[in-house]
Design an enzyme around this catalytic site. Structure first.
Site, PDB file in Angstrom:
ATOM      1  N   MET A  19       0.757  -1.130   0.100  1.00  0.00           N
ATOM      2  CA  MET A  19       0.047   0.103   0.157  1.00  0.00           C
ATOM      3  C   MET A  19       1.033   1.331  -0.007  1.00  0.00           C
ATOM      4  O   MET A  19       1.757   1.428   0.969  1.00  0.00           O
ATOM      5  CB  MET A  19      -0.965   0.071   1.135  1.00  0.00           C
ATOM      6  CG  MET A  19      -1.937  -1.212   1.252  1.00  0.00           C
ATOM      7  SD  MET A  19      -3.144  -1.256   2.554  1.00  0.00           S
ATOM      8  CE  MET A  19      -1.932  -2.098   3.818  1.00  0.00           C
ATOM      9  N   CYS A 101      -2.540  -1.328  -9.958  1.00  0.00           N
ATOM     10  CA  CYS A 101      -2.716   0.037  -9.433  1.00  0.00           C
ATOM     11  C   CYS A 101      -3.218   0.900 -10.392  1.00  0.00           C
ATOM     12  O   CYS A 101      -2.891   0.833 -11.629  1.00  0.00           O
ATOM     13  CB  CYS A 101      -1.231   0.790  -8.735  1.00  0.00           C
ATOM     14  SG  CYS A 101      -1.439   2.330  -8.254  1.00  0.00           S
ATOM     15  N   ASN A 212      -7.737 -10.730  -2.679  1.00  0.00           N
ATOM     16  CA  ASN A 212      -7.530  -9.347  -2.077  1.00  0.00           C
ATOM     17  C   ASN A 212      -8.745  -8.557  -2.414  1.00  0.00           C
ATOM     18  O   ASN A 212      -9.436  -8.834  -3.551  1.00  0.00           O
ATOM     19  CB  ASN A 212      -6.043  -8.786  -2.679  1.00  0.00           C
ATOM     20  CG  ASN A 212      -5.982  -7.246  -2.379  1.00  0.00           C
ATOM     21  OD1 ASN A 212      -5.837  -6.588  -3.019  1.00  0.00           O
ATOM     22  ND2 ASN A 212      -6.059  -7.181  -0.971  1.00  0.00           N
TER      23      ASN A 212
END
Length: 333
Positions: A19, A101, A212
Site C-alpha cells: 500500500m 494500481c 485481495n
C-alpha cells in the site's frame, strides 16, 4: 535470509497488501511484531527508482521484517530484470510485479492496472525477471479494467503469464476503472467478485492464488482458505486495525499459538524507535502506523490523540509512546 519456496508458499497463506505511503519499513516492522509468519510487502517502487534512486531510503529494510517481498512497478522488461536482481541482492525473498494500481501517475508510465490490457507484455516482463533472479517472481493483478469482461480476461491473463513460470498470483477481486474514478474510488466502487477468483483456482489448480479486496477479518480470510484458495491478502483492515488481523493470525492461520498482546507489541517497538531516533529519524514516522492499534478498546481515542499531538514535538521518543500506552492500560485497570 534463506527462504524456500515451500516456506514462502506457507507464509503467503496470509499477506499484508502493498500500500503506497503505508507499508514502509516502519509499518512492516510493527506488523512483524504482531505476526511471525505473515508475508509482508513493500510499497510499490518503480524499476527506474530502484536502479537510479536512493536504494536504502526507497527499499532498505531490517532483516527482522522477513519474510518480506518487494513490489515493483514498470513495463520495461530489461529495467524490471535489473531491479529484480537488485531486490534479490538486497535480500528480498520475492519480487512482485504490480498489474493492479489504477492511479494516473502509474498509467502514464504504462504500468499498473493498464497492463491488464496487455498480457503479452506482462509475460515478457516476468520472463525477463525470472531469468534474472533465483527468488520467486509473482504478480498482483485486478480481475480486469474498464469494459473488459473479467470472466474472459482474467483466465486468459493468468494463463498467458503463468506460461512464463509465474506460479503465484494475488488477485484484487475488483475491476479497475482507468478513467473516471480516482485511485481511492477504485478501492471501493467497482463491485467485488470473489467468486471469480475462486473459479480461477478450479481452472488453475496448480497455481497458488490469493484473493485481495474487501477482506476485513480473519474469519473471512479463513473462509476463503476453506473454499480452496491458497492465500488471502488483506490491505486496509490490516493497516487501520492491525491487532484485529495480525495478533491472532499466527494461531489461526499457521497453527502457531505463541501470540503477543498489543501492549507487548508496543514495548517490542521501543528499542526500534530508539534506534530510529538515534540515526536522525522522527518519532511520528513510526507512530503514524501505530494509531489504530487499540481500535475498539477503552482508551483508544486517548492513545491516538496523545501520539498525534506529541509525536512531532522536540524530544519526543519512547517515553511519549509509553505515556500514550498508559491511556489504554489505565482504562483497562
Amino acid at each position: 535470509m534463506e527462504t524456500t519456496d515451500m516456506q514462502l508458499s506457507k507464509a503467503s497463506r496470509l499477506s499484508v497488501a502493498p500500500m503506497m505511503d503505508w507499508t514502509d519499513r516502519h509499518c512492516r516492522m510493527l506488523h512483524r511484531q504482531m505476526s511471525r509468519h505473515v508475508l509482508l510487502y513493500s510499497e510499490m517502487v518503480t524499476a527506474p527508482a530502484v536502479i537510479h534512486g536512493d536504494r536504502d531510503r526507497l527499499i532498505g529494510f531490517d532483516p527482522a521484517e522477513h519474510p518480506v517481498a518487494l513490489q515493483l512497478g514498470g513495463s520495461d522488461p530489461a529495467l524490471l530484470a535489473q531491479a529484480a536482481r537488485i531486490a534479490q541482492d538486497m535480500g528480498y525473498v520475492e519480487v512482485n510485479l504490480n498489474c493492479g494500481c489504477p492511479s494516473d501517475r502509474v498509467q502514464s508510465g504504462s504500468f499498473g492496472a493498464v497492463l491488464m490490457e496487455n498480457p503479452a507484455l506482462v509475460a515478457e516482463c516476468v520472463a525477463a525477471m525470472i531469468a534474472a533472479v533465483d527468488i520467486p517472481v509473482t504478480v498482483k493483478c485486478r480481475i480486469g479494467v474498464d469494459d473488459q469482461d473479467p470472466a474472459e480476461v482474467l483466465p486468459e491473463f493468468i494463463a498467458r503469464v503463468a506460461a512464463t513460470g509465474v506460479d503465484r498470483f494475488s488477485v484484487h477481486a475488483r475491476k479497475a476503472w482507468l478513467q473516471g474514478l480516482s485511485p481511492k474510488e477504485n478501492r471501493d466502487i467497482p463491485p467485488l467478485d470473489h467468486d471469480l477468483v475462486i473459479a480461477m483456482k478450479a481452472l488453475f489448480p496448480h497455481l497458488h492464488l490469493s484473493v485481495n479486496g474487501g477482506i476485513t477479518s480473519l474469519d473471512q480470510a479463513q473462509d476463503f482458505l476453506d473454499r480452496g484458495l491458497d492465500g488471502v491478502m488483506i490491505g486496509r483492515a490490516a493497516y487501520h486495525t492491525p491487532c484485529d488481523i495480525l495478533l491472532d493470525a499466527d494461531a489461526r492461520i499457521y497453527g502457531d499459538p505463541t501470540g503477543r498482546s498489543a501492549e507487548e507489541v508496543v514495548h517490542l517497538m521501543l528499542p526500534y524507535i530508539a534506534d530510529h531516533l538515534q540515526t536522525g529519524g522522527r518519532l511520528g514516522q513510526i507512530t503514524r502506523h501505530m494509531l489504530g492499534m487499540f481500535q475498539g478498546r477503552p482508551g483508544a481515542k486517548a492513545w491516538r490523540r496523545h501520539l498525534s499531538e506529541n509525536a512531532h514535538l522536540a524530544g519526543a521518543g519512547p517515553d511519549t509512546v509509553l505515556a500514550a500506552l498508559s491511556c489504554v492500560t489505565d482504562k483497562a485497570a
